[in-house]
Design an enzyme around this catalytic site. Structure first.
Site, PDB file in Angstrom:
ATOM      1  N   HIS A 290       0.851  -1.191   0.000  1.00  0.00           N
ATOM      2  CA  HIS A 290       0.000   0.000   0.000  1.00  0.00           C
ATOM      3  C   HIS A 290       0.891   1.246   0.000  1.00  0.00           C
ATOM      4  O   HIS A 290       2.112   1.166   0.065  1.00  0.00           O
ATOM      5  CB  HIS A 290      -0.978   0.010   1.198  1.00  0.00           C
ATOM      6  CG  HIS A 290      -0.409   0.389   2.532  1.00  0.00           C
ATOM      7  ND1 HIS A 290      -1.184   0.892   3.542  1.00  0.00           N
ATOM      8  CD2 HIS A 290       0.850   0.330   3.015  1.00  0.00           C
ATOM      9  CE1 HIS A 290      -0.420   1.117   4.602  1.00  0.00           C
ATOM     10  NE2 HIS A 290       0.802   0.796   4.320  1.00  0.00           N
TER      11      HIS A 290
ATOM     12  N   CYS B 252       5.832   6.625   4.151  1.00  0.00           N
ATOM     13  CA  CYS B 252       4.636   5.882   3.750  1.00  0.00           C
ATOM     14  C   CYS B 252       4.066   6.400   2.428  1.00  0.00           C
ATOM     15  O   CYS B 252       3.180   5.775   1.848  1.00  0.00           O
ATOM     16  CB  CYS B 252       3.565   5.962   4.833  1.00  0.00           C
ATOM     17  SG  CYS B 252       4.098   5.188   6.361  1.00  0.00           S
TER      18      CYS B 252
ATOM     19  N   HIS C  41       5.067   0.383  -0.453  1.00  0.00           N
ATOM     20  CA  HIS C  41       5.772  -0.479   0.487  1.00  0.00           C
ATOM     21  C   HIS C  41       4.740  -1.516   0.932  1.00  0.00           C
ATOM     22  O   HIS C  41       3.662  -1.580   0.337  1.00  0.00           O
ATOM     23  CB  HIS C  41       6.363   0.323   1.653  1.00  0.00           C
ATOM     24  CG  HIS C  41       5.345   0.941   2.548  1.00  0.00           C
ATOM     25  ND1 HIS C  41       4.639   2.072   2.208  1.00  0.00           N
ATOM     26  CD2 HIS C  41       4.869   0.571   3.761  1.00  0.00           C
ATOM     27  CE1 HIS C  41       3.798   2.387   3.177  1.00  0.00           C
ATOM     28  NE2 HIS C  41       3.904   1.491   4.130  1.00  0.00           N
TER      29      HIS C  41
ATOM     30  N   HIS D 187       3.344  -4.748   4.076  1.00  0.00           N
ATOM     31  CA  HIS D 187       3.342  -5.282   5.445  1.00  0.00           C
ATOM     32  C   HIS D 187       2.843  -6.731   5.473  1.00  0.00           C
ATOM     33  O   HIS D 187       2.094  -7.158   4.596  1.00  0.00           O
ATOM     34  CB  HIS D 187       2.411  -4.452   6.346  1.00  0.00           C
ATOM     35  CG  HIS D 187       2.825  -3.033   6.528  1.00  0.00           C
ATOM     36  ND1 HIS D 187       3.933  -2.674   7.255  1.00  0.00           N
ATOM     37  CD2 HIS D 187       2.285  -1.864   6.080  1.00  0.00           C
ATOM     38  CE1 HIS D 187       4.055  -1.349   7.245  1.00  0.00           C
ATOM     39  NE2 HIS D 187       3.071  -0.832   6.533  1.00  0.00           N
TER      40      HIS D 187
ATOM     41  N   ASP E  97      -5.081 -10.558   0.327  1.00  0.00           N
ATOM     42  CA  ASP E  97      -3.769 -11.207   0.448  1.00  0.00           C
ATOM     43  C   ASP E  97      -2.969 -11.097  -0.845  1.00  0.00           C
ATOM     44  O   ASP E  97      -3.478 -11.381  -1.931  1.00  0.00           O
ATOM     45  CB  ASP E  97      -3.943 -12.684   0.810  1.00  0.00           C
ATOM     46  CG  ASP E  97      -2.603 -13.345   1.110  1.00  0.00           C
ATOM     47  OD1 ASP E  97      -1.714 -12.664   1.646  1.00  0.00           O
ATOM     48  OD2 ASP E  97      -2.463 -14.547   0.818  1.00  0.00           O
ATOM     49  N   HIS E  98      -1.710 -10.700  -0.707  1.00  0.00           N
ATOM     50  CA  HIS E  98      -0.813 -10.506  -1.850  1.00  0.00           C
ATOM     51  C   HIS E  98      -1.380  -9.490  -2.852  1.00  0.00           C
ATOM     52  O   HIS E  98      -1.137  -9.582  -4.049  1.00  0.00           O
ATOM     53  CB  HIS E  98      -0.493 -11.846  -2.539  1.00  0.00           C
ATOM     54  CG  HIS E  98       0.529 -12.647  -1.776  1.00  0.00           C
ATOM     55  ND1 HIS E  98       0.235 -13.285  -0.610  1.00  0.00           N
ATOM     56  CD2 HIS E  98       1.856 -12.888  -2.012  1.00  0.00           C
ATOM     57  CE1 HIS E  98       1.315 -13.902  -0.156  1.00  0.00           C
ATOM     58  NE2 HIS E  98       2.311 -13.678  -0.972  1.00  0.00           N
TER      59      HIS E  98
ATOM     60  N   GLU F  50      -0.339  -3.957  12.107  1.00  0.00           N
ATOM     61  CA  GLU F  50       0.370  -3.579  10.884  1.00  0.00           C
ATOM     62  C   GLU F  50       1.858  -3.900  11.001  1.00  0.00           C
ATOM     63  O   GLU F  50       2.507  -4.310  10.035  1.00  0.00           O
ATOM     64  CB  GLU F  50       0.184  -2.081  10.620  1.00  0.00           C
ATOM     65  CG  GLU F  50       0.711  -1.644   9.274  1.00  0.00           C
ATOM     66  CD  GLU F  50       0.562  -0.145   9.059  1.00  0.00           C
ATOM     67  OE1 GLU F  50      -0.356   0.246   8.325  1.00  0.00           O
ATOM     68  OE2 GLU F  50       1.355   0.639   9.634  1.00  0.00           O
TER      69      GLU F  50
END
Lengths: 146, 146, 146, 146, 146, 146
Positions: free
Chosen positions: E24, E43, E49, E51, E89-90, E135
């Site tokens: 994100h 950010c 980037h 998480h 996810d991913h 996070e």
């Protein structure tokens, strides 16, 4: 007075962790093997399986103005061990534990309620607030006596 | 060539964790109950106890120059599940597992050696390096096939 | 024979964790306060600071063919407690511990070597392999007696 | 409007962890050494002991409709460091910290209340909700300003 | 009856953890790059980037008197995966997820509210109580539908 | 001499953890989208995904006889940050990092080798021993410069 350095709002929640290892299975005696497996899957394996349980017990109260303790955490540890850990550690939760009724499923949910009942009479000078029980790293329950 | 950007020293160790829950007890059939309890303590409880096991499998090899993989970690996960996890998860390690000989103590030590034997034939294109098995947060063993 | 079900490659590494909490500071008596602070920063605070230490002790050996134990992990726990934990837990590592020479910096590095020296004579029937000591979640050392 | 995509129920609790290491002892000056040891056990060691503390601070509020922040978590981190961590990290909690009154026991309970008092005036635009302080992996307290 | 062995106070909170990995960035389209970087720092990196997110979902209810379940935790796991994990996810949280409005910042705060909205219609027979989303190891939010 | 209190066997391994968050994808430019997805699955999502990485760096050496340090762990932390963390944190590992060649897959395996190459020239007075990199709680790699 020292206590005056703290606000008069002093309700603190103190938590102690203890651990135990146990075997169990989920199995309703009145059901067929097929129905047990349909409902409980691998948890109904007739030869048992087991877990490392992590038990967090929380009490609430105001710190003593001299000692700064809501409750001596060594006492809390001893009480949890005497009332619960010594009765369930390295045991079979379906067969070996006097305070788990035969036929009651030893789910994490039911264990949390039963542990509260065992522990609550022994907490003096402050109040039992929460039983939190981890069954795996992905599953836990909490019970607040409500 | 891209591979030249890496040194020619390229031995990498890749580790995948899988988990399982199982019941067991430590009990030598040839010994009296007294001797079993003297040696194994609570672990000899006749009605079993159990654990959440954490299994770390390490393979070693050079990353493929195109994919950057020592081994596809999804394949490694699948192989561990097929060779080990599906045979031990939610089982009784003394009674239910074909590759654990009846009468062999299912200690963490013996499990690590047996898991290596199960897994080793399935690792292709790189080498099995280590089986690390946690029984509780305070106890683990490692086995390197030596 | 059961042992034949295992390969004759049976070297297993068994690890036990114990924990202790202690105070210390880093301070060279022959240096000025300025030099101590220049070198050790906050760790040289004259009124001490402290840590929760996690100690992992690893022994290596072949599992006993009957018990499946490299060493009884309860014995290993007891030995670690007697040789180390009881002497350092809730202590000041600069002042209170007989086996830490006055004037030797109680760094994680030096502690690991000293713990090995304390423990090694008590390990029987298998070999001490590693002392791993965590000082914070971001720092640990390992010592293998080399 | 984007905010309409969220329900109008938008109270979110945001938590930031910071860490510090400190020495302390539990010792009531008005008591004899015997009584201190009887009550506090190893925690009364005159030469101090110490801990790695984990501090979780929770604030509550509605996310800003533009930034999506209850509060900029980098600001929250900075405020916790300025108001608390810089004053307690690598310090002696009985001797070195201006906001801990001399003679007040630096128990986890009292620290949580005192940390709330330090932090609360600096939280703007949302509300301080909870101070959670871990002393060891087995002990923590929570304080909600009640 | 077995249920009588439990008190009639039987409200239990059951939590299941699931995990996902995602990319994100925080970026307000109406702002200049300078203002985005001033507000969001690293950010706002235009190339994203990411998480590893840990998602804890809590439901509340009374255990079924036969099965001992507030809800079958395997069902809870499946529902979380279908309603949330498979969609995030991913993925890229700014671009790829139908239920995250384009232009809404994918902060942990906003994600928790949106996850609640996705999940709530699928929880039957008990009540959704809390979405807790980590996070990093230092930052998490909680949302209770308030 | 103090150093004599230690044995002359004094090789100690010191490890420091640092963390970073980054986006990446696995994608071979010479392959079709189908082949990329066949090989890399969700990791080939064209809009990226990301991780919280945990990086453990181990150096080996003998503790200084005065300071007790293999290396000042604050220096080690600073060097890791300057050589690696500042270049990868909150970045896109495929696009943003000068020392990751365009077209090389940013797998955990390749990252470990590249991190070693970045770090090794900066370690003075002791030896770089290991780069250990966790991508998720279930996957890590180790590289020893072999």
């Amino acid at each position: 007075m020292l206590a005056d350095k703290l606000s008069n709002k002093q309700m603190v929640y103190l938590t102690r962790r203890e651990r135990f290892n146990a075997a169990h299975k989920l199995w309703v005696a009145e059901w067929s093997e097929e129905k047990n497996i349909e409902w409980f899957g691998k948890c109904a394996n007739r030869n048992w399986h087991g877990h490392n349980y992590d038990l967090y017990v929380t009490v609430k109260g105001k710190p003593d103005p001299i000692t700064g303790f809501v409750m001596d955490v060594k006492d809390l540890s001893r009480i949890i061990k005497e009332a619960i850990i010594e009765k369930v550690d390295h045991c079979n939760l379906n067969l070996d534990v006097p305070f788990i009724p035969i036929g009651m499923q030893p789910t994490t949910e039911n264990l949390a309620i039963l542990f509260w009942q065992q522990l609550e009479p022994h907490i003096k000078g402050c109040e039992l607030h929460c039983i939190k029980l981890w069954e795996t790293e992905n599953i836990y329950v909490e019970y607040f006596g409500e």
